[in-house]
Every structure is written in C-alpha cells, then in structure tokens.
Design an enzyme around this catalytic site. Structure first.
Site, PDB file in Angstrom:
ATOM      1  N   GLY A 235       8.201  20.960 115.631  1.00  0.00           N
ATOM      2  CA  GLY A 235       7.709  22.053 116.473  1.00  0.00           C
ATOM      3  C   GLY A 235       8.604  23.276 116.498  1.00  0.00           C
ATOM      4  O   GLY A 235       8.252  24.284 117.122  1.00  0.00           O
ATOM      5  N   GLU A 278      11.783  16.093 113.481  1.00  0.00           N
ATOM      6  CA  GLU A 278      10.759  15.989 112.431  1.00  0.00           C
ATOM      7  C   GLU A 278      10.100  17.350 112.172  1.00  0.00           C
ATOM      8  O   GLU A 278       8.897  17.513 112.379  1.00  0.00           O
ATOM      9  CB  GLU A 278       9.722  14.978 112.920  1.00  0.00           C
ATOM     10  N   ARG A 281       7.324  23.263 109.833  1.00  0.00           N
ATOM     11  CA  ARG A 281       7.256  24.715 109.708  1.00  0.00           C
ATOM     12  C   ARG A 281       8.631  25.371 109.547  1.00  0.00           C
ATOM     13  O   ARG A 281       8.824  26.223 108.697  1.00  0.00           O
ATOM     14  CB  ARG A 281       6.597  25.276 110.975  1.00  0.00           C
ATOM     15  N   ARG A 317      -4.665  29.971 108.219  1.00  0.00           N
ATOM     16  CA  ARG A 317      -4.090  30.086 109.568  1.00  0.00           C
ATOM     17  C   ARG A 317      -4.660  31.241 110.405  1.00  0.00           C
ATOM     18  O   ARG A 317      -4.953  31.048 111.582  1.00  0.00           O
ATOM     19  CB  ARG A 317      -2.553  30.178 109.507  1.00  0.00           C
ATOM     20  N   CYS A 350     -17.604  34.596 101.672  1.00  0.00           N
ATOM     21  CA  CYS A 350     -18.856  35.091 102.251  1.00  0.00           C
ATOM     22  C   CYS A 350     -19.016  34.700 103.718  1.00  0.00           C
ATOM     23  O   CYS A 350     -19.959  33.987 104.085  1.00  0.00           O
ATOM     24  CB  CYS A 350     -20.033  34.585 101.431  1.00  0.00           C
ATOM     25  N   TYR A 379       1.964  25.152 105.946  1.00  0.00           N
ATOM     26  CA  TYR A 379       0.544  25.118 106.303  1.00  0.00           C
ATOM     27  C   TYR A 379      -0.220  26.231 105.579  1.00  0.00           C
ATOM     28  O   TYR A 379      -1.175  26.790 106.115  1.00  0.00           O
ATOM     29  CB  TYR A 379       0.357  25.196 107.826  1.00  0.00           C
TER      30      TYR A 379
END
Ligand code: LLP
Length: 421
Positions: A235, A278, A281, A317, A350, A379
């Site tokens: 996190g 852990e 990011r 994202r 589209c 990500y």
C-alpha cells in the site's frame, strides 16, 4: 533533446543514453519503458525501512510481472508474492526459489491450492472456508491466515481491502475458529498476514494496522502457534502529481516507528521469524512510463481533444479509478513551453469514457507529438487488454548502462488468434 515538457524525466535521467522520440520511431507506440536504476532505488528505499534481521520486503508481483524486472528486484534482495498460478510461474521463471515466494490468494479452487502446496510454498488463506479446504488439500502442512484488521486505506474504494466492507480476510474475532480448523486438519499456523489497501501517503493507518496484527500474533503465540512469518501487506504510495510538487511518503519517519515497534515486539515475544511488508506500486510504478503518439487534435464544442494511441486497453487506471498520471511531451525541434491550455487527452478505443486526462492544463499539443505517461510501471502493462483487438504493447528496459533493451515484444495478430479453435 526536443522536449516541450520533460522536467521530471530529465531530473532523473530516465531515458539514459536514449531519446524518447527515437525509441518511439524504432519500437513504435504505445510502448512501456522502464528504468533499471529507478527500480533498484525503490527496492533499496523499502529495504532500508528496518535493519531488524527478520525484516523482509516481499514484492507484490501483481503490480508488474515482467521477469526482467522480477530478476532485478530479486537481485536487490527482495522476496516476492504470487496470487495465482500464472504469477507463480513467472516468479519461478525469474529465479525466485519456493521459500522466497508467499502465496497470498483469495477465493481460489482446490486445484490452485494444490498447485501452490505442490511447489512447497507457504500459502495464505483468507477465509475459514478456504482454511477448511486447504486442510483437505495439504493436511499436516503449514498455513498462513489473512486477517482483516478493521482498518483500511487506499486511493479509491475499489482498492481498500480491509475495514468494514471488504471481501478480504478473516475478522480477528474468528481467531479461535482458525485454531479449531487448523487443529482438526493438522495444519500448523505458520504465519499471519493482512493488506489494508493500495496507496497511502501517510503511514499512520498502516502502523495502526501493524499493531492490530502484532496483538493477534501475540495471542496466537500464546496459544502455541509456531509463527514464522508476519506480513503487514503493501500500500506504500508514490506521488502521482509530480508536476504539482506532491511530497513523497515519509519513509524515514515510517521506518523509524516500524523498526522500533518490530524490534521491541520481537524481543518481548522471543520471536525470531520474519516480518514482511508486501509492496507492489512503490517498487514498480515510478520506474515505468508509457510512450504514445498524438494522432489528432480537434475541437468539440468548447473542448480541445488530443486523440492518441493510449487507450484504456493500454493503461486502465484513469478510466477504472479516475487515477491521475502526469504527462510529458516530446516533439522534433520542440521547445519548452510553459503556457498551459486545458486539453482532454483521449485514446483510440470506441468508448466515450476512453479518456486518459480530462481538461488537463498542458502545453498546446500537436499532431505527431510523443507523450510520456508517467508512473505507469505498476498496474500498467499487467492490466492491459486486447480490447478492440489491438495487440498489447512492447516493453523496454533502460539498463544501468543507459541503453534500451526489448524485454517483451509487441503482441501480434497471430498472438490474438492463437487460442482460437
Ligand atoms: N498484498 C496484497 C494482498 C494485495 O492485494 C496487494 C494489492 C498488494 C500487496 C500490493 O499493494 P500495493 O503496494 O501495490 O499498493 N490496480 C490498482 C491497485 C490494486 C492493488 C491490488 N492489491 C491500481 O492500479 O491502483
């Protein structure tokens, strides 16, 4: 250099000896580009959080599973997690040994659990039901249990993984049930883990949750659990608003508090096992960017649209979470331009929601410009799809020598049809 806006990548020498315009020419766009020096530095930042001998950084491979990056992360001394057979396969391909891999899964089949056990991994289950199942799959083996500490954090409701409303984890009031089920199936409770969510810029919730897990661990030890891993989850946030001078997470402050708490707790409980964080990011995001090209400039009503080849098939994202990514601009013979004009940067998918940046103040874009979407290393590629039957992009790594090397070729139409019968 022909840069209209490149202060950030210049400041970190992101492109090394390469030139983004030439890379875009040579390899085509869209193109993910990673920088090895930044990746290594991010690993070191987190490894430096604590010098406690049991402290480990388990890279959460879901953020980016390219084996070239995984090898660098392993070389820096990180361990890794996997949450699916596919991630496990890539971790092994990159050279991680089974004892270096934690399997942190959610709602999986008996076959997946069997596969992880057969590889000799320590597996975390996150419900009593999965614990029962794992007892049948791996009787007499070790297991980790994932708890919901009741504290959540994250940049979007979609990525907060603890607290009241979440599909994850076992609530602490079920600790006795965990012991009962483990005893019935002869499972040894070798670890506890949690993950409060993705992206915090202030470590206070993380530290509060660390304390919850340590209290649970103390109780588990008191009841005789042979704990060897305590994993507090990831996190750790990165500043996505670089051009607005967003501050970095205060890792030095967080590290001081975390280190003293872990050292004191380990001494109090004669604990000699591992403490893990852990992160995904924090390690992978800033070493990666996505190059794309502007094909269209047009006015629709009062809005200026820049049409690019960076759709949500390449980087999901912004569409999924309304996430912000800074954008840099490169142009043949371009000059730095500080005059900002509101423009909406769109992709080529589209759907009208295919917007990378809405009414974003940027120097005036032109057809042919190359854009660099920053902080796309985590990500990014892993969430890309072949929607609209556009093949996934290639990936390049700028090595320590400053030269670019292809680490994944662009997908082909043959790849897209390979599974058809
Ligand atoms: N551990 C577990 C059990 C996780 O589920 C995750 C992320 C992590 C660790 C790593 O979290 P990190 O350090 O990267 O925040 N796609 C979203 C993020 C989803 C995170 C999913 N789980 C995004 O692009 O923001």
């Amino acid at each position: 250099m022909a840069n209209v806006r490149s202060a950030y990548t210049d400041s970190v020498n992101f492109f090394g000896r390469e030139d983004p315009l030439k890379l875009a020419e040579r390899f085509g766009t869209p193109l993910y580009v990673y920088n090895e020096a930044i990746l290594r530095q991010r690993c070191r930042d987190l490894l430096g959080l604590s010098s406690h001998p049991g402290f480990h950084v388990d890279y959460s491979a879901k953020a980016n599973t390219n084996p070239a990056l995984l090898r660098i992360i392993r070389d820096e001394g990180c361990l890794v997690d996997a949450m699916s057979p596919g991630e496990l396969r890539l971790n092994l391909l990159a050279g991680f040994q089974p004892e270096e891999i934690l399997y942190v899964c959610n709602n999986v089949s008996a076959d997946e659990l069997k596969n992880a056990a057969a590889h000799g991994l320590l597996v975390s289950v996150d419900s009593l039901s999965q614990l029962e199942l794992y007892g049948r799959v791996n009787p007499g083996g070790k297991v980790m249990a994932r708890f919901n500490p009741g504290i959540g954090a994250g940049h979007s409701a979609k990525v907060i993984t603890a607290g009241k409303e979440t599909k994850f984890g076992i609530t602490p009031d079920c600790l006795s049930d965990v012991f009962d089920i483990a005893a019935r199936s002869g499972l040894r409770l070798a670890g506890l883990n949690q993950h409060i969510g993705s992206l915090f810029m202030d470590g206070s919730s993380y530290l509060a949750a660390v304390n919850v897990l340590l209290d649970l661990a103390a109780e588990a030890l008191r009841r005789g659990a042979p704990l060897e891993v305590l994993d507090f989850g990831g996190g750790f946030g990165i500043p996505y608003h670089k051009y607005e001078g967003e501050a970095r997470l205060d890792l030095a402050g967080l590290g001081r508090l975390l280190h003293s708490r872990l050292t004191e707790w380990a001494a109090d409980h004669a604990y000699e096992g591992r403490f893990c964080i852990e992160p995904g990011r924090y390690i992978a995001a800033e070493c990666g960017l996505l190059l794309g090209r502007v094909h269209v400039i047009k006015n629709n009503g009062s809005s200026i649209y820049a049409g690019t080849d960076i759709g949500f098939n390449q980087l999901m994202r912004p569409v999924l979470y309304d996430a912000w990514h800074d954008i840099e601009i490169f142009r043949e013979n371009g000059k730095p331009d500080a005059v900002m004009v509101e423009q909406t940067v769109a992709g080529n998918i589209c759907e009208s929601g295919d917007i990378l940046a809405k009414k974003r103040p940027l120097p005036r874009l032109r057809e042919g410009d190359v854009l660099a979407v920053l902080d796309a290393g985590a990500y990014g590629y892993v969430m890309a799809s072949a929607y609209n039957q556009r093949p996934r992009p290639a990936e390049l790594l700028i090595g320590m020598d400053g030269a670019a090397r292809l680490i994944r070729r662009r997908e082909t139409f043959e790849d897209l049809t390979a599974a058809l019968i």
